[in-house]
Write a protein that holds these residues in place. Sequence first.
Motif, short mmCIF file in Angstrom:
data_model
loop_
_atom_site.label_atom_id
_atom_site.label_comp_id
_atom_site.label_asym_id
_atom_site.label_seq_id
_atom_site.Cartn_x
_atom_site.Cartn_y
_atom_site.Cartn_z
N VAL A 90 0.85 -1.19 0.00
CA VAL A 90 0.00 0.00 0.00
C VAL A 90 0.89 1.24 0.00
O VAL A 90 1.84 1.32 0.79
N MET A 91 0.58 2.18 -0.87
CA MET A 91 1.38 3.40 -1.00
C MET A 91 0.51 4.57 -1.40
O MET A 91 -0.66 4.39 -1.80
N ALA A 92 1.05 5.78 -1.29
CA ALA A 92 0.32 6.97 -1.70
C ALA A 92 0.09 6.95 -3.21
O ALA A 92 0.87 6.36 -3.97
N GLU A 93 -0.99 7.58 -3.63
CA GLU A 93 -1.33 7.61 -5.05
C GLU A 93 -0.23 8.20 -5.92
O GLU A 93 -0.08 7.84 -7.09
N ASN A 94 0.55 9.14 -5.35
CA ASN A 94 1.60 9.79 -6.11
C ASN A 94 2.98 9.17 -5.91
O ASN A 94 3.99 9.74 -6.31
N HIS A 95 3.02 8.02 -5.28
CA HIS A 95 4.31 7.33 -5.09
C HIS A 95 4.87 6.92 -6.45
O HIS A 95 4.11 6.58 -7.37
N GLN A 142 0.52 10.33 3.61
CA GLN A 142 1.13 11.65 3.68
C GLN A 142 2.61 11.65 3.31
O GLN A 142 3.21 12.74 3.21
N THR A 143 3.23 10.48 3.11
CA THR A 143 4.68 10.42 2.91
C THR A 143 5.02 9.45 1.78
O THR A 143 4.13 8.92 1.11
N ASP A 144 6.31 9.21 1.61
CA ASP A 144 6.75 8.22 0.62
C ASP A 144 7.00 6.85 1.26
O ASP A 144 7.56 5.95 0.64
N ILE A 145 6.57 6.71 2.51
CA ILE A 145 6.68 5.42 3.20
C ILE A 145 5.62 4.48 2.64
O ILE A 145 4.52 4.89 2.25
N ILE A 146 5.93 3.19 2.55
CA ILE A 146 4.97 2.20 2.08
C ILE A 146 4.74 1.15 3.16
O ILE A 146 5.52 1.06 4.12
N THR A 147 3.69 0.38 3.01
CA THR A 147 3.41 -0.66 3.99
C THR A 147 2.91 -1.90 3.27
O THR A 147 2.60 -1.89 2.07
N LEU A 148 2.83 -2.97 4.02
CA LEU A 148 2.38 -4.26 3.50
C LEU A 148 1.25 -4.73 4.40
O LEU A 148 1.45 -4.95 5.60
N LEU A 149 0.05 -4.86 3.83
CA LEU A 149 -1.11 -5.18 4.64
C LEU A 149 -1.95 -6.27 4.00
O LEU A 149 -1.97 -6.41 2.77
N PRO A 150 -2.68 -7.03 4.82
CA PRO A 150 -3.62 -8.02 4.27
C PRO A 150 -4.83 -7.31 3.69
O PRO A 150 -5.27 -6.26 4.18
N THR A 151 -5.40 -7.87 2.64
CA THR A 151 -6.53 -7.22 1.98
C THR A 151 -7.76 -7.13 2.88
O THR A 151 -8.58 -6.23 2.71
N LEU A 152 -7.89 -8.02 3.85
CA LEU A 152 -9.01 -7.92 4.78
C LEU A 152 -9.01 -6.58 5.50
O LEU A 152 -10.06 -6.03 5.81
N MET A 153 -7.81 -6.06 5.80
CA MET A 153 -7.71 -4.79 6.52
C MET A 153 -8.18 -3.62 5.68
O MET A 153 -8.55 -2.57 6.20
N LEU A 154 -8.20 -3.78 4.37
CA LEU A 154 -8.50 -2.66 3.48
C LEU A 154 -9.98 -2.52 3.18
O LEU A 154 -10.38 -1.76 2.30
N HIS A 155 -10.82 -3.25 3.94
CA HIS A 155 -12.27 -3.12 3.76
C HIS A 155 -12.85 -2.02 4.63
O HIS A 155 -14.07 -1.83 4.66
N MET A 156 -11.99 -1.29 5.35
CA MET A 156 -12.47 -0.16 6.12
C MET A 156 -13.02 0.92 5.19
O MET A 156 -12.49 1.13 4.09
N ASP A 157 -14.07 1.62 5.63
CA ASP A 157 -14.62 2.71 4.83
C ASP A 157 -13.53 3.76 4.60
O ASP A 157 -12.84 4.19 5.54
N ASP A 158 -13.39 4.18 3.35
CA ASP A 158 -12.43 5.22 2.96
C ASP A 158 -10.98 4.85 3.27
O ASP A 158 -10.11 5.72 3.29
N ALA A 159 -10.72 3.56 3.50
CA ALA A 159 -9.35 3.15 3.85
C ALA A 159 -8.34 3.52 2.78
O ALA A 159 -7.20 3.87 3.08
N LEU A 160 -8.77 3.44 1.52
CA LEU A 160 -7.81 3.63 0.42
C LEU A 160 -7.94 4.99 -0.26
O LEU A 160 -7.35 5.20 -1.32
N ASN A 161 -8.66 5.92 0.36
CA ASN A 161 -8.71 7.27 -0.20
C ASN A 161 -7.30 7.87 -0.20
O ASN A 161 -6.64 7.97 0.84
N GLY A 162 -6.83 8.26 -1.37
CA GLY A 162 -5.49 8.82 -1.48
C GLY A 162 -4.39 7.79 -1.52
O GLY A 162 -3.21 8.12 -1.53
#
Length: 302
Positions: A173-178, A238-258
Motif C-alpha cells: 500500500v502506497m500513496a497515489e503519487n508514489h 502523507q509520505t513516501d513510506i509504504i506498507t504491506l497489509l492483508p486485503t481484509l484490513m483494506l475493507h475499512m470505509d475510505d481506507a484507500l482514499n489517497g
Amino acid sequence: MLNLGRLHLLSELSVLGTITAVAEAVHLTRPAVSQQLAQLEQEAETVLFERVGKRIELTPAGKRIVKQSHELFRIVNDIESELAQGKAEVVGEIRLATFGSAGVGILPDVIKQLSASYPQLTLTVVELEPADAIKAAAANQVDIAIIDDMVDTGPFSEKLDFFPLCSDQFVVVMAENHRLAGRKVIRLKEMPNEKWALNLSAMHYHSFLLRAFHAAGVVPKVIANYKNSAAALHLVKQTDIITLLPTLMLHMDDALNGLTTVNISPNLTRKVSIALPKGISTKPSVRAVFDALNDIAEKITH
C-alpha cells in the motif's frame, strides 16, 4: 468421583499456565481456584501440577487426566448441543475472538446480518492475536476464534475443531503519487531501499513478513512500527513510506482514499480458519454465527 467443574479448571490450567489466569477466565478468585484444584488432587489421590518458575506445569498424572477429559467435555458439549437443537432457538451470547484485519474485513457485516436475522442473539467480540485467540478457545474463554495459519494448531487438536474460512492476500500500500504507483506487480527484491511501516509487535505476523523479505534477499528499512493499521495508512498517505497489509484490513470505509495497492511477487497469502471447542458446532446459536462468518467471507473474497 472426580468433579466435572474441577476437571474443567485443570484443563484450563493446562492451557493458561497460571492459577491467576484461570481465575480471571472463570470469574473466580485465585484462592477459590486453588482450593478447587487442591480438592481435585485429593479426589485423584495424586499430585496433578507443580510450580516451575512463574508458571505451573502439569505432572504426568495431570496431563493424562486432562487428555482423557477432552473426550468427556466433548460429550458434554454434544449433549448441550443436542438439547439446544431440540429448542431450535438462536438466542443468548456467543463470544468471538478475532485478529484485527478479520475484525475489520468480516465482522461488521456479520454483526449486521446476525442482528437482522436473530435479534435475540448477542455476538460479543474481543481482538486477540491468533496465538492468543486459539488459547482462549481452548480454555473456553470464547466460543469461536478466528485464527490464521501462522499459529501451530497441533497442541489444541484434541480440544478444538478447525474449519477453513478464507484466504487473505497481502499487498503493498502506497500513496497515489508514489513513484511505484500504477505498477501491477512489484517484486520484493526490487525494493531494497524503500522505507516501510510495518507492525513488528505481532510476533507471528512479523516473522511471516520478514521471512518473505529475507527470501527475496532484502532487509526492509522499517522506520515506523505501528500497531494501529489506520495510523499506518494515514502515515503512508502523507509520505513516501509504504506498507504491506492483508486485503481484509483494506475493507475499512475510505481506507484507500489517497492510496493505491500493488500486488507483490512472490505472492504472500495466509489461510484464515475458525476454531471452536469440540462438540459445540451444532448448537443453533454457534451455527448461526459460523454460517454468517462463512457467508460474509465468501462474499468479500470472491
